[in-house]
Write an enzyme that holds these catalytic residues in place. Sequence first.
Site, PDB file in Angstrom:
ATOM      1  N   LYS A  98       0.840  -1.195   0.000  1.00 32.90           N
ATOM      2  CA  LYS A  98       0.000   0.000   0.000  1.00 32.90           C
ATOM      3  C   LYS A  98       0.876   1.246   0.000  1.00 32.90           C
ATOM      4  O   LYS A  98       2.012   1.228   0.499  1.00 32.90           O
ATOM      5  CB  LYS A  98      -0.907   0.021   1.234  1.00 32.90           C
ATOM      6  N   ASP A 169      -5.285  -7.452 -12.990  1.00 30.94           N
ATOM      7  CA  ASP A 169      -3.963  -7.842 -12.491  1.00 30.94           C
ATOM      8  C   ASP A 169      -3.030  -8.187 -13.643  1.00 30.94           C
ATOM      9  O   ASP A 169      -1.866  -7.784 -13.668  1.00 30.94           O
ATOM     10  CB  ASP A 169      -4.083  -9.049 -11.555  1.00 30.94           C
TER      11      ASP A 169
END
Length: 395
Positions: A98, A169
């Site tokens: 993150k 992805d």
Amino acid sequence: MTASLQGIRVLDLTRVLAGPYCSMILGDLGADVIKVEAPGGSDDTRKWGPPFQEGVSAYYICANRNKKSLTVDLKSEKGQDIIKKLVAESDVVIHNFKSGTMERFGLDYDSLNKLNPRIIFCSITGFGETGPYKHLPGYDFIIQAMSGLMSITGNEESGPQKVGVAITDILTGLYACIGIQGALLERTQSGIGQKIDLSLYDSAVSSLINIGSNYLMSGKVPDRLGNHHANIVPYQTFSTKDGEMVIAVGNDRQFQSLCHVIGMPELASNDRFRTNPNRVENREELVAVLQKAFRMYSTDHWKEECHSAGIPFGPIQTIDELGKDPQLQARNMFTPFKHPKAGSINMIGSPLKLSRTPVNVKYHPPEPGEHTDEILQGIGYTEKEVHELRKNKTI
């Protein structure tokens, strides 16, 4: 045998799919890829399943060949020191933590660039490192929903549908490969590296291509067309006497050929169907006529007829049928390999066919920490120091 990316070292601090898929492609091309996980293994896909083979996840297998495995506690100072020593001798760092996580570890681009100005640093996040969503977690399913992909997939009866694989992805992994190789090529001129900021959200939106362009030009929100094409007719699925197939007529000449194949040449000169814009406007009427004709014969019949006439055609195959497909066999798209834990496994092969530097599967998808000692001793740690690091659970 020389490989395309031979001599390039990649530190892969990613897990799940987008990042590992990118680093696997780089490994297939010959890069020295080091997969970094927490002690014991922290890639969630190791536990995703079933199916498992001798405890090894099929999901993990799909994106982790041609890598060596190093386990390091990135939260510890000694673990961070290991990464910094590796960065000094590496070309690429890829992570998908993150936003803000690498800064907390002291492993952000600005810090690593001071250690190695030639480093190429690729960040893969759900929403990117700028903007109001930068701190939100991003998963493929969420991104498919937000990006508009689901709104145009399926039909009016089905409602919004996701693509059958984690397509955002995969797209992001491919964009990461493109960006990294572009940066490596530019570095041969400038001598310095750079940072790449990639997001699943951006990558998904970029894939809207003609559907996005249609909206930007017309202002009309696109409908869900199922297996129909928004701009071309006939370009869709049809039922046959014994199955289903896809016909993809890309121009008026191919449509004329199709009309002859089904024994209705007059359709090609009908003003309602003569050109593609006519056919799009009168889609429902034309599709009904074609569908009635296609149900008269088998899929194999139409395959032979369409291939003979040069009409783009494909049967709708199930996954088990792919292994018998002679084209895929000829292209080596299924690769048998020996895994030390799982035993004999099969992997989907690489689509990259390079004439002088072919892709080579050298390493099985590694077990957690399988190459830790080898990697650390390669950057100067003694056997005693490695033992102490393991004793302290740094590795």
